[in-house]
Design a protein around this motif. Structure first.
Motif, PDB file in Angstrom:
ATOM      1  N   ALA A  76       7.685  13.604  -6.655  1.00  8.33           N
ATOM      2  CA  ALA A  76       6.881  13.353  -7.855  1.00  8.33           C
ATOM      3  C   ALA A  76       5.461  13.842  -7.600  1.00  8.33           C
ATOM      4  N   LYS A  77       4.854  14.444  -8.610  1.00  6.85           N
ATOM      5  CA  LYS A  77       3.493  14.965  -8.459  1.00  6.85           C
ATOM      6  C   LYS A  77       2.485  13.811  -8.459  1.00  6.85           C
ATOM      7  N   THR A  78       1.509  13.871  -7.518  1.00  4.70           N
ATOM      8  CA  THR A  78       0.473  12.834  -7.460  1.00  4.70           C
ATOM      9  C   THR A  78      -0.899  13.498  -7.479  1.00  4.70           C
ATOM     10  N   SER A 134       0.866  -1.172   0.000  1.00  3.04           N
ATOM     11  CA  SER A 134       0.000   0.000   0.000  1.00  3.04           C
ATOM     12  C   SER A 134       0.903   1.221   0.000  1.00  3.04           C
ATOM     13  N   ALA A 135       0.883   1.935  -1.107  1.00  7.15           N
ATOM     14  CA  ALA A 135       1.794   3.078  -1.247  1.00  7.15           C
ATOM     15  C   ALA A 135       1.417   4.209  -0.303  1.00  7.15           C
ATOM     16  N   VAL A 136       0.161   4.260   0.161  1.00  5.68           N
ATOM     17  CA  VAL A 136      -0.195   5.335   1.095  1.00  5.68           C
ATOM     18  C   VAL A 136       0.174   4.992   2.540  1.00  5.68           C
ATOM     19  N   PRO A 193       4.492   8.115 -17.012  1.00  2.18           N
ATOM     20  CA  PRO A 193       3.050   8.358 -17.087  1.00  2.18           C
ATOM     21  C   PRO A 193       2.282   7.036 -17.211  1.00  2.18           C
ATOM     22  N   GLY A 194       1.039   7.029 -16.741  1.00  9.54           N
ATOM     23  CA  GLY A 194       0.210   5.831 -16.816  1.00  9.54           C
ATOM     24  C   GLY A 194      -0.074   5.414 -18.248  1.00  9.54           C
ATOM     25  N   LEU A 195      -0.093   4.105 -18.473  1.00 17.31           N
ATOM     26  CA  LEU A 195      -0.325   3.600 -19.826  1.00 17.31           C
ATOM     27  C   LEU A 195      -1.467   2.583 -19.848  1.00 17.31           C
ATOM     28  N   PRO A 234      -2.810   4.303 -15.449  1.00 17.25           N
ATOM     29  CA  PRO A 234      -2.956   5.610 -14.808  1.00 17.25           C
ATOM     30  C   PRO A 234      -3.586   5.495 -13.413  1.00 17.25           C
ATOM     31  N   ASN A 235      -3.159   6.360 -12.499  1.00 19.30           N
ATOM     32  CA  ASN A 235      -3.778   6.492 -11.175  1.00 19.30           C
ATOM     33  C   ASN A 235      -3.559   5.284 -10.255  1.00 19.30           C
ATOM     34  N   ILE A 236      -2.609   4.426 -10.605  1.00 14.51           N
ATOM     35  CA  ILE A 236      -2.399   3.209  -9.822  1.00 14.51           C
ATOM     36  C   ILE A 236      -1.522   3.469  -8.591  1.00 14.51           C
ATOM     37  N   GLY A 237      -0.812   4.612  -8.591  1.00 11.99           N
ATOM     38  CA  GLY A 237       0.008   4.941  -7.418  1.00 11.99           C
ATOM     39  C   GLY A 237       1.509   4.885  -7.668  1.00 11.99           C
TER      40      GLY A 237
END
Ligand SMILES: Nc1nc2c(ncn2[C@@H]2O[C@H](COP(=O)(O)OP(=O)(O)OP(=O)(O)O)[C@@H](O)[C@H]2O)c(=O)[nH]1
Ligand SMILES: [Mg+2]
Length: 273
Positions: free
Chosen positions: A145-147, A85-87, A172-174, A128-131
């Motif tokens: 890094a910008k989140t 869990s990255a958070v 970037p998310g792909l 995208p948006n996976i963390g």
């Protein structure tokens, strides 16, 4: 409802990943613990070739623990994989040792030539948006890094040094040009990997409510009121009203999806087997 999202910047991202691959020693692929199959980009398999790869299921705090365990047991057949869990930071301590192990051969080759070891260079990839950026920030101990809580935040490459052993490349998310199975598109949209503008929130919310019901998922009120709540009921409970007191079902749908993504409906794993 068929959902697709492959804008020009993703075609560019694909080229960018291919170019950068020659400079990296290993790849960390992030997938979503709520959808461990649907969140894996099939394009990556051909793109990454046989680079050492570590698969991490992120957002385990939002997924059902029994399912995360089952998924990891099955995924480990293909290579190293574990949940994080990255958070909260859960599981992150295992990443550096695992990457060191994956690149041990390279390290001993350098040592054999009498060369000083340099940091391991690792590219972080995923939908995208996976963390990806959140993970890098957690490991670096700062916000380099910008989140953000919507897809498409990171636009360029950014190298970030974690410590003297590792450098991580944020990318970037792909996604990929066509989701063969429409369910995959819906699950990606439900979990927040697709921009809200490219699908109908009401249709998606109704699909998700139906999915939860069909899979006997118990959800807290107001989503479950005497059976399964409708968007009308959710809207009334959440005060999504239009002039004249009619329920704004579009707004109710957006609210429902937002709360689902944040885990307010509890932990949910949408990919099951
Ligand atoms: N609950 C939860 N949220 C997370 C976790 N990791 C990241 N997030 C959230 O997911 C959102 C996206 O995080 P980012 O790090 O910006 O994702 P990204 O993969 O870099 O996204 P792009 O740059 O758009 O491709 C943010 O709101 C994060 O707080 C996690 O483990 N659990
Ligand atoms: Mg990012």
């Amino acid at each position: 409802m068929s959902i697709q999202w492959f804008p020009g910047h993703m075609a560019k991202t694909k080229r960018l990943l291919t170019e950068q691959l020659q400079w990296v020693d290993a790849v960390v692929e992030l997938a979503d613990a709520r959808i461990p199959a649907s969140s894996r980009n099939p394009v990556l398999a051909e793109l990454l070739g046989n680079k050492p790869r570590l698969l991490l299921l992120n957002k385990t705090d939002l997924a059902e623990e029994v399912w995360t365990k089952r998924w990891l047991e099955s995924l480990r057949g293909q290579g190293p994989a574990f949940g994080i869990s990255a958070v909260s930071g859960r599981g992150l301590g295992r990443i550096t040792p695992e990457l060191a192990k994956l690149t041990a051969e390279r390290a001993s080759r350098l040592a054999g030539k009498g060369l000083r070891p340099r940091p391991i260079r690792v590219m972080v990839v995923g939908i995208p948006n996976i963390g990806k950026s959140s993970l890098i920030n957690q490991m670096a101990g700062g916000s380099k890094a910008k989140t953000g809580d919507k897809p498409g935040i990171t636009r360029g490459n950014q190298w970030i040094r974690i410590h003297d052993k590792i450098e991580l490349l944020d990318t970037p998310g792909l996604l990929w040009p066509k989701f063969e199975d429409p369910e995959v598109g819906r699950k990606l949209a439900a979990t927040g990997a697709v921009r809200d503008e490219v699908f109908d929130a009401e249709e998606l919310a109704v699909w998700l409510l139906t999915w939860l019901k069909e899979n006997n998922v118990r959800v807290p009120p107001p989503y479950e009121s005497r059976g399964q709540a409708t968007l009308e009921e959710i809207g009334r409970q959440r005060g999504c009203l239009m002039a004249g007191g009619r329920v704004d079902t579009g707004k109710a749908a957006q609210e429902f999806l937002r709360e689902f993504r944040r885990g307010r409906l509890g932990r949910n794993t949408l990919d099951r087997f």
